[in-house]
Write a protein that holds these residues in place. Sequence first.
Motif, PDB file in Angstrom:
ATOM      1  N   LYS A 150      39.005  43.788   9.653  1.00  0.00           N
ATOM      2  CA  LYS A 150      37.688  44.433   9.535  1.00  0.00           C
ATOM      3  C   LYS A 150      37.495  45.535  10.578  1.00  0.00           C
ATOM      4  O   LYS A 150      36.749  46.490  10.341  1.00  0.00           O
ATOM      5  CB  LYS A 150      36.573  43.392   9.677  1.00  0.00           C
ATOM      6  CG  LYS A 150      36.525  42.369   8.550  1.00  0.00           C
ATOM      7  CD  LYS A 150      35.443  41.334   8.813  1.00  0.00           C
ATOM      8  CE  LYS A 150      35.423  40.257   7.728  1.00  0.00           C
ATOM      9  NZ  LYS A 150      34.416  39.190   8.006  1.00  0.00           N
ATOM     10  N   VAL A 151      38.132  45.381  11.725  1.00  0.00           N
ATOM     11  CA  VAL A 151      37.963  46.378  12.792  1.00  0.00           C
ATOM     12  C   VAL A 151      39.191  47.267  12.948  1.00  0.00           C
ATOM     13  O   VAL A 151      39.162  48.234  13.711  1.00  0.00           O
ATOM     14  CB  VAL A 151      37.637  45.693  14.136  1.00  0.00           C
ATOM     15  CG1 VAL A 151      36.327  44.929  14.043  1.00  0.00           C
ATOM     16  CG2 VAL A 151      38.764  44.762  14.578  1.00  0.00           C
ATOM     17  N   ALA A 152      40.257  46.947  12.228  1.00  0.00           N
ATOM     18  CA  ALA A 152      41.502  47.713  12.350  1.00  0.00           C
ATOM     19  C   ALA A 152      41.313  49.216  12.106  1.00  0.00           C
ATOM     20  O   ALA A 152      41.928  50.031  12.812  1.00  0.00           O
ATOM     21  CB  ALA A 152      42.568  47.156  11.402  1.00  0.00           C
ATOM     22  N   PRO A 153      40.478  49.628  11.143  1.00  0.00           N
ATOM     23  CA  PRO A 153      40.306  51.071  10.946  1.00  0.00           C
ATOM     24  C   PRO A 153      39.821  51.795  12.191  1.00  0.00           C
ATOM     25  O   PRO A 153      40.188  52.950  12.424  1.00  0.00           O
ATOM     26  CB  PRO A 153      39.274  51.149   9.804  1.00  0.00           C
ATOM     27  CG  PRO A 153      39.469  49.876   9.041  1.00  0.00           C
ATOM     28  CD  PRO A 153      39.778  48.851  10.086  1.00  0.00           C
ATOM     29  N   ILE A 154      38.987  51.117  12.997  1.00  0.00           N
ATOM     30  CA  ILE A 154      38.509  51.730  14.238  1.00  0.00           C
ATOM     31  C   ILE A 154      39.592  51.661  15.313  1.00  0.00           C
ATOM     32  O   ILE A 154      39.907  52.656  15.965  1.00  0.00           O
ATOM     33  CB  ILE A 154      37.221  51.035  14.736  1.00  0.00           C
ATOM     34  CG1 ILE A 154      36.100  51.213  13.721  1.00  0.00           C
ATOM     35  CG2 ILE A 154      36.803  51.595  16.100  1.00  0.00           C
ATOM     36  CD1 ILE A 154      34.826  50.462  14.066  1.00  0.00           C
ATOM     37  N   LEU A 155      40.179  50.477  15.492  1.00  0.00           N
ATOM     38  CA  LEU A 155      41.149  50.299  16.573  1.00  0.00           C
ATOM     39  C   LEU A 155      42.379  51.183  16.389  1.00  0.00           C
ATOM     40  O   LEU A 155      42.897  51.742  17.356  1.00  0.00           O
ATOM     41  CB  LEU A 155      41.568  48.831  16.672  1.00  0.00           C
ATOM     42  CG  LEU A 155      40.455  47.833  17.023  1.00  0.00           C
ATOM     43  CD1 LEU A 155      41.027  46.420  17.133  1.00  0.00           C
ATOM     44  CD2 LEU A 155      39.757  48.220  18.330  1.00  0.00           C
ATOM     45  N   THR A 156      42.859  51.298  15.164  1.00  0.00           N
ATOM     46  CA  THR A 156      44.061  52.112  14.947  1.00  0.00           C
ATOM     47  C   THR A 156      43.762  53.604  15.126  1.00  0.00           C
ATOM     48  O   THR A 156      44.668  54.374  15.482  1.00  0.00           O
ATOM     49  CB  THR A 156      44.655  51.865  13.550  1.00  0.00           C
ATOM     50  OG1 THR A 156      43.631  52.026  12.559  1.00  0.00           O
ATOM     51  CG2 THR A 156      45.224  50.458  13.445  1.00  0.00           C
ATOM     52  N   LYS A 157      42.515  54.011  14.912  1.00  0.00           N
ATOM     53  CA  LYS A 157      42.148  55.413  15.137  1.00  0.00           C
ATOM     54  C   LYS A 157      42.115  55.761  16.619  1.00  0.00           C
ATOM     55  O   LYS A 157      42.506  56.861  17.024  1.00  0.00           O
ATOM     56  CB  LYS A 157      40.764  55.711  14.534  1.00  0.00           C
ATOM     57  CG  LYS A 157      40.758  56.065  13.071  1.00  0.00           C
ATOM     58  CD  LYS A 157      39.450  56.691  12.635  1.00  0.00           C
ATOM     59  CE  LYS A 157      38.240  55.814  12.901  1.00  0.00           C
ATOM     60  NZ  LYS A 157      36.989  56.388  12.356  1.00  0.00           N
ATOM     61  N   ILE A 158      41.613  54.840  17.433  1.00  0.00           N
ATOM     62  CA  ILE A 158      41.446  55.154  18.858  1.00  0.00           C
ATOM     63  C   ILE A 158      42.710  54.864  19.662  1.00  0.00           C
ATOM     64  O   ILE A 158      42.800  55.224  20.846  1.00  0.00           O
ATOM     65  CB  ILE A 158      40.262  54.390  19.474  1.00  0.00           C
ATOM     66  CG1 ILE A 158      40.538  52.890  19.557  1.00  0.00           C
ATOM     67  CG2 ILE A 158      38.982  54.680  18.705  1.00  0.00           C
ATOM     68  CD1 ILE A 158      39.517  52.116  20.385  1.00  0.00           C
ATOM     69  N   ALA A 159      43.711  54.217  19.055  1.00  0.00           N
ATOM     70  CA  ALA A 159      44.952  53.881  19.766  1.00  0.00           C
ATOM     71  C   ALA A 159      45.819  55.120  19.957  1.00  0.00           C
ATOM     72  O   ALA A 159      45.680  56.124  19.255  1.00  0.00           O
ATOM     73  CB  ALA A 159      45.723  52.815  18.994  1.00  0.00           C
ATOM     74  N   ALA A 160      46.722  55.040  20.915  1.00  0.00           N
ATOM     75  CA  ALA A 160      47.743  56.076  21.054  1.00  0.00           C
ATOM     76  C   ALA A 160      48.564  56.139  19.771  1.00  0.00           C
ATOM     77  O   ALA A 160      48.693  55.149  19.054  1.00  0.00           O
ATOM     78  CB  ALA A 160      48.643  55.756  22.245  1.00  0.00           C
ATOM     79  N   GLN A 161      49.104  57.308  19.488  1.00  0.00           N
ATOM     80  CA  GLN A 161      49.921  57.499  18.294  1.00  0.00           C
ATOM     81  C   GLN A 161      51.314  57.956  18.710  1.00  0.00           C
ATOM     82  O   GLN A 161      51.456  58.882  19.511  1.00  0.00           O
ATOM     83  CB  GLN A 161      49.293  58.564  17.370  1.00  0.00           C
ATOM     84  CG  GLN A 161      47.815  58.351  17.073  1.00  0.00           C
ATOM     85  CD  GLN A 161      47.543  57.186  16.140  1.00  0.00           C
ATOM     86  OE1 GLN A 161      48.235  57.006  15.139  1.00  0.00           O
ATOM     87  NE2 GLN A 161      46.514  56.402  16.455  1.00  0.00           N
ATOM     88  N   VAL A 162      52.348  57.310  18.179  1.00  0.00           N
ATOM     89  CA  VAL A 162      53.728  57.712  18.446  1.00  0.00           C
ATOM     90  C   VAL A 162      54.418  57.919  17.110  1.00  0.00           C
ATOM     91  O   VAL A 162      54.502  56.997  16.296  1.00  0.00           O
ATOM     92  CB  VAL A 162      54.480  56.642  19.271  1.00  0.00           C
ATOM     93  CG1 VAL A 162      55.949  57.033  19.414  1.00  0.00           C
ATOM     94  CG2 VAL A 162      53.847  56.483  20.641  1.00  0.00           C
ATOM     95  N   ASP A 163      54.860  59.132  16.888  1.00  0.00           N
ATOM     96  CA  ASP A 163      55.509  59.478  15.610  1.00  0.00           C
ATOM     97  C   ASP A 163      54.623  59.116  14.424  1.00  0.00           C
ATOM     98  O   ASP A 163      55.095  58.634  13.389  1.00  0.00           O
ATOM     99  CB  ASP A 163      56.872  58.782  15.483  1.00  0.00           C
ATOM    100  CG  ASP A 163      57.842  59.184  16.580  1.00  0.00           C
ATOM    101  OD1 ASP A 163      57.747  60.331  17.055  1.00  0.00           O
ATOM    102  OD2 ASP A 163      58.683  58.349  16.967  1.00  0.00           O
ATOM    103  N   GLY A 164      53.310  59.332  14.583  1.00  0.00           N
ATOM    104  CA  GLY A 164      52.369  59.066  13.507  1.00  0.00           C
ATOM    105  C   GLY A 164      51.996  57.609  13.331  1.00  0.00           C
ATOM    106  O   GLY A 164      51.244  57.267  12.412  1.00  0.00           O
ATOM    107  N   THR A 165      52.512  56.737  14.199  1.00  0.00           N
ATOM    108  CA  THR A 165      52.216  55.303  14.109  1.00  0.00           C
ATOM    109  C   THR A 165      51.295  54.889  15.254  1.00  0.00           C
ATOM    110  O   THR A 165      51.593  55.180  16.413  1.00  0.00           O
ATOM    111  CB  THR A 165      53.516  54.479  14.191  1.00  0.00           C
ATOM    112  OG1 THR A 165      54.381  54.873  13.120  1.00  0.00           O
ATOM    113  CG2 THR A 165      53.222  52.992  14.076  1.00  0.00           C
ATOM    114  N   PRO A 166      50.177  54.204  14.948  1.00  0.00           N
ATOM    115  CA  PRO A 166      49.272  53.795  16.028  1.00  0.00           C
ATOM    116  C   PRO A 166      49.875  52.701  16.889  1.00  0.00           C
ATOM    117  O   PRO A 166      50.575  51.807  16.384  1.00  0.00           O
ATOM    118  CB  PRO A 166      48.038  53.284  15.269  1.00  0.00           C
ATOM    119  CG  PRO A 166      48.521  52.922  13.914  1.00  0.00           C
ATOM    120  CD  PRO A 166      49.662  53.855  13.615  1.00  0.00           C
ATOM    121  N   CYS A 167      49.618  52.773  18.182  1.00  0.00           N
ATOM    122  CA  CYS A 167      50.087  51.742  19.126  1.00  0.00           C
ATOM    123  C   CYS A 167      49.091  50.589  19.141  1.00  0.00           C
ATOM    124  O   CYS A 167      48.453  50.277  20.158  1.00  0.00           O
ATOM    125  CB  CYS A 167      50.267  52.340  20.505  1.00  0.00           C
ATOM    126  SG  CYS A 167      51.611  53.535  20.577  1.00  0.00           S
TER     127      CYS A 167
END
Length: 467
Positions: A150-167
């Motif tokens: 339910k919160v993944a859409p927010i958390l993955t947006k604000i996470a660092a991104q490496v090669d287009g993949t959220p950390c």
Amino acid sequence: MNNTIGVIGLGVMGSNIALNMANNGEKVAVYNYTRDLTDKLLHRIEGQQINPYYDVQKFVQSLATPRKIFLMVTAGAAIDSVISSLVPFLEPSDIIMDGGNSHYEDTARRYDVLKSKGIDYLGIGISGGEVGALNGPSIMPGGDREVYEKVAPILTKIAAQVDGTPCCTYIGPKGAGHFVKMVHNGIEYADMQLITEAYSFLRDRLQLSVNEIADNFDTWNQGELKSYLIEITAEILKKKDDKTGLPLIDVILDKVGQKGTGKWTSMQAIDNGIPLSIITESLFSRYVSALKDERVIAEEILAGPKMEQRELDKDAWIEYVRQALYMGKVCAYAQGFTQYKMTSDLYDWNLPLEEIALIFRGGCIIRAEFLNGISAAYQSQANLTNLLIAPFFAEKVKEYQSGLRKIVCEGINSGISFPCLSTSLSYFDSFRTARSNASLLQAQRDYFGAHTYERIDMEGVFHTDWN
């Protein structure tokens, strides 16, 4: 108001997380126990959708349901206090997320209490410091998977991104997220200590200048040692003190603080029989550093080795230091990931070790080039018990152990303290030895305490009348 998420706790980390969320399109409600930090954040807003509240009830009521509330509050009693203030205004299926450095057992306890009230709870490890909080940290969520979704859409947006993949990835149930962050911090302690020991050899034994050492760290950061900590070490060594003109490193008092996560990591390992010698030694090194006054006195009383130090080939020995540092890091990460594996088995968490290594590649303090190798090792062998026996790292330590041995021996003979480099070597030698000296220990235990022993040539438990 229908804010999409709320943030409580507006210190440096909390303010930056709120700004990060707003910068990524979220409508953020913010609240702090004291008004000053809320007002301070408002001065940083430049058109972002951040709405301040000075009353908890109004803050909660401003959130769209199911409510999502992110806590960035000091670990311990403060978390319980904030949760108690929120509960009267929450409804079933509302979600509280703790993004602080809470102990994983406290997180599991809070999960159970809130679950009984119908409120969902996630313990979320966050790594990256204030810069990562603003620009993208590594995020380690633990709790119910369906709540995380339910919160993944927010958390993955604000996470660092490496090669287009959220950390950011789902870690596991209850306190698993905070556990992974805790051990991450333990690895961080060891990594930092190993770097300082490499610095000590370069400066004290090879007599390199601070600028020369900075240049070497810059060079190392272009190769297999590439990492955030190597990068910032080079920058630190280049910094001059405005008042004296000296390298700033030379005017910083040599006393190190710690906030508890390293201690928690070691204590959990001790409680569960997990070999964590390098990480624990890095913690003890901080404790020794705190004895500054005693050390100043001891230097006047205690003498080191008296010997003529032979001339060393600087280029050759700089390479030995590089190899020793790399191997020490591998051993420290091997211990940390072994702690993940053994604890995962203990609690049946099924920690995704391959993915954990990947989310450490961006945003977090221990991000490093060889995390790709760690992830690949677990991808090849999901039940890998220790990174040292993964083919890639087994070849590396076979090649680099000579460098580590040379540096440890030369350092010890020169009177340089190498708590983590020497412990790394001891751990490696202990782990690679099939027949150890523990048989004598067990015989001693049986002699004075009748603790019994097993034999290598027959089944069963035995006791000898040694007298």
